[in-house]
Design a protein around this motif. Sequence first.
Motif, PDB file in Angstrom:
ATOM      1  N   THR A  87       0.819  -1.209   0.000  1.00  0.00           N
ATOM      2  CA  THR A  87       0.000   0.000   0.000  1.00  0.00           C
ATOM      3  C   THR A  87       0.852   1.258   0.000  1.00  0.00           C
ATOM      4  OG1 THR A  87      -1.680  -1.202   1.260  1.00  0.00           O
ATOM      5  CG2 THR A  87      -1.855   1.197   1.223  1.00  0.00           C
ATOM      6  N   TYR A  88       1.977   1.200   0.705  1.00  0.00           N
ATOM      7  CA  TYR A  88       2.740   2.424   0.920  1.00  0.00           C
ATOM      8  C   TYR A  88       4.034   2.502   0.123  1.00  0.00           C
ATOM      9  CZ  TYR A  88      -0.536   2.883   4.763  1.00  0.00           C
ATOM     10  OH  TYR A  88      -1.688   2.982   5.500  1.00  0.00           O
ATOM     11  N   GLY A  89       4.420   1.463  -0.585  1.00  0.00           N
ATOM     12  CA  GLY A  89       5.659   1.569  -1.331  1.00  0.00           C
ATOM     13  C   GLY A  89       6.084   0.282  -2.003  1.00  0.00           C
ATOM     14  N   VAL A  90       7.175   0.387  -2.739  1.00  0.00           N
ATOM     15  CA  VAL A  90       7.763  -0.741  -3.457  1.00  0.00           C
ATOM     16  C   VAL A  90       9.054  -1.141  -2.754  1.00  0.00           C
ATOM     17  CG1 VAL A  90       8.730  -1.513  -5.644  1.00  0.00           C
ATOM     18  CG2 VAL A  90       6.793   0.066  -5.636  1.00  0.00           C
ATOM     19  N   VAL A  91       9.243  -2.450  -2.555  1.00  0.00           N
ATOM     20  CA  VAL A  91      10.439  -2.947  -1.887  1.00  0.00           C
ATOM     21  C   VAL A  91      11.325  -3.654  -2.908  1.00  0.00           C
ATOM     22  CG1 VAL A  91      11.367  -4.387  -0.042  1.00  0.00           C
ATOM     23  CG2 VAL A  91       9.178  -3.224   0.274  1.00  0.00           C
ATOM     24  N   SER A  92      12.605  -3.308  -2.920  1.00  0.00           N
ATOM     25  CA  SER A  92      13.563  -3.899  -3.858  1.00  0.00           C
ATOM     26  C   SER A  92      14.761  -4.467  -3.112  1.00  0.00           C
ATOM     27  CB  SER A  92      14.061  -2.846  -4.858  1.00  0.00           C
ATOM     28  OG  SER A  92      12.998  -2.280  -5.582  1.00  0.00           O
ATOM     29  N   LYS A  93      15.322  -5.518  -3.671  1.00  0.00           N
ATOM     30  CA  LYS A  93      16.598  -6.034  -3.192  1.00  0.00           C
ATOM     31  C   LYS A  93      17.704  -5.268  -3.896  1.00  0.00           C
ATOM     32  CE  LYS A  93      19.385 -10.288  -2.958  1.00  0.00           C
ATOM     33  NZ  LYS A  93      19.429 -11.736  -3.304  1.00  0.00           N
ATOM     34  N   ILE A 117      15.339  -2.147   0.081  1.00  0.00           N
ATOM     35  CA  ILE A 117      15.031  -0.720   0.036  1.00  0.00           C
ATOM     36  C   ILE A 117      13.546  -0.527  -0.246  1.00  0.00           C
ATOM     37  CG2 ILE A 117      15.485   1.482  -1.100  1.00  0.00           C
ATOM     38  CD1 ILE A 117      18.256   0.496  -1.803  1.00  0.00           C
ATOM     39  N   LYS A 118      12.871   0.165   0.670  1.00  0.00           N
ATOM     40  CA  LYS A 118      11.455   0.482   0.483  1.00  0.00           C
ATOM     41  C   LYS A 118      11.353   1.920  -0.026  1.00  0.00           C
ATOM     42  CE  LYS A 118       8.319  -0.736   3.561  1.00  0.00           C
ATOM     43  NZ  LYS A 118       7.463  -0.741   4.786  1.00  0.00           N
ATOM     44  N   LYS A 119      10.810   2.069  -1.219  1.00  0.00           N
ATOM     45  CA  LYS A 119      10.602   3.393  -1.800  1.00  0.00           C
ATOM     46  C   LYS A 119       9.166   3.822  -1.554  1.00  0.00           C
ATOM     47  CE  LYS A 119      10.498   5.911  -6.207  1.00  0.00           C
ATOM     48  NZ  LYS A 119      10.644   5.816  -7.678  1.00  0.00           N
ATOM     49  N   ILE A 120       9.007   4.980  -0.924  1.00  0.00           N
ATOM     50  CA  ILE A 120       7.688   5.486  -0.570  1.00  0.00           C
ATOM     51  C   ILE A 120       7.489   6.836  -1.237  1.00  0.00           C
ATOM     52  CG2 ILE A 120       6.169   6.170   1.319  1.00  0.00           C
ATOM     53  CD1 ILE A 120       8.080   4.387   3.114  1.00  0.00           C
ATOM     54  N   LYS A 121       6.475   6.942  -2.082  1.00  0.00           N
ATOM     55  CA  LYS A 121       6.186   8.221  -2.726  1.00  0.00           C
ATOM     56  C   LYS A 121       5.581   9.188  -1.719  1.00  0.00           C
ATOM     57  CE  LYS A 121       5.557   6.569  -7.467  1.00  0.00           C
ATOM     58  NZ  LYS A 121       4.627   6.470  -8.624  1.00  0.00           N
ATOM     59  N   MET A 122       6.057  10.423  -1.740  1.00  0.00           N
ATOM     60  CA  MET A 122       5.569  11.439  -0.817  1.00  0.00           C
ATOM     61  C   MET A 122       4.496  12.280  -1.488  1.00  0.00           C
ATOM     62  SD  MET A 122       9.240  12.605   0.780  1.00  0.00           S
ATOM     63  CE  MET A 122       8.513  13.917   1.751  1.00  0.00           C
ATOM     64  N   GLY A 168      12.801  14.634  -1.471  1.00  0.00           N
ATOM     65  CA  GLY A 168      11.716  15.585  -1.639  1.00  0.00           C
ATOM     66  C   GLY A 168      10.519  15.022  -2.378  1.00  0.00           C
ATOM     67  N   ARG A 169      10.720  13.996  -3.176  1.00  0.00           N
ATOM     68  CA  ARG A 169       9.629  13.353  -3.911  1.00  0.00           C
ATOM     69  C   ARG A 169       9.345  11.952  -3.383  1.00  0.00           C
ATOM     70  NH1 ARG A 169      13.204  15.095  -7.413  1.00  0.00           N
ATOM     71  NH2 ARG A 169      13.827  12.982  -8.009  1.00  0.00           N
TER      72      ARG A 169
END
Length: 292
Positions: free
Chosen positions: A19-25, A37-42, A78-79
């Motif tokens: 729901t909150y982000g994409v997780v990558s190895k 690494i969990k990438k979360i869009k702001m 920032g993003r």
Amino acid sequence: MSKEINERYKRLENLGEGTYGVVSKALDKKLNRYVAIKKIKMDVTNEGISCSSLREISALSDLKHENIVNLLEIYNNGRSLYLVFEFCDSDLQKFIKNFEGDIPLTTIKNILQQLIKALSYCHSHRTYHRDIKPGNVFMNNDGTIKLGDFGLSRVFRSESKHFTPEVISLWYRAPEILLKMPSYTSAVDMWSVGTILGELILKRPLFCGKSEQEQITQIFDLLGVPNERNWPGVNKYYHFTHDPDAPVPIDFNSHFSRIGKEGTSLLKSLLMYNPDDRMSAEKALAHPFFNC
């Protein structure tokens, strides 16, 4: 990834999207180790960083334990927000699904004991996890368990405060939340542990309702309908009617006989209706099940 992230890490594969982000190895090129690494869009026009992300950052910045996933770095361009975690080989959901045959009792004990140690530490540091489920219990090939995903966690100052009922995945949700009681305690995490113990034994979810009502019904089918004797005050929140055709609760001991007398004793203690009677993490660690 942002330029700073790309300079430090080499993305290898996508591990999943939530729901909150994409997780990558990824590979940490500086330290030559794998990370997640969990990438979360702001949302720059509204709230910025989500409450879930703030909770996870806050919890994992304070909670340092061998059985809790380690938050290594935080990047913000920032993003997007990037949370860098230690990498784990798999999770308990995949382990149960892919394990051929019955899971050995020694393995069940090892998994459960580590999970309870993590929760004992959390609860002693006044933190409810509030989303204990196999997919949030990470595993390494050496058998080490790491509790992760603290996006629904909550720090509490005292027990039995009014918290949101919109927590914990349905199949692992405690009955006091299902019945919309106005407050709950760290006992909700221990109910989830009990359902995981049942799942490790049966190799399938203990309760798997498609709705809250169906979930409640499945719990009643296993444990019987609660009453004022075993859960004082329950009738204030749920209207129980006698159904002559309702199934008789199963024989608990025979259903879980594979884990023996001490195992069923622990399971019953974790699945007590009354949260005040439900076994705490600290007491569960001292249960004879782990010594037999």
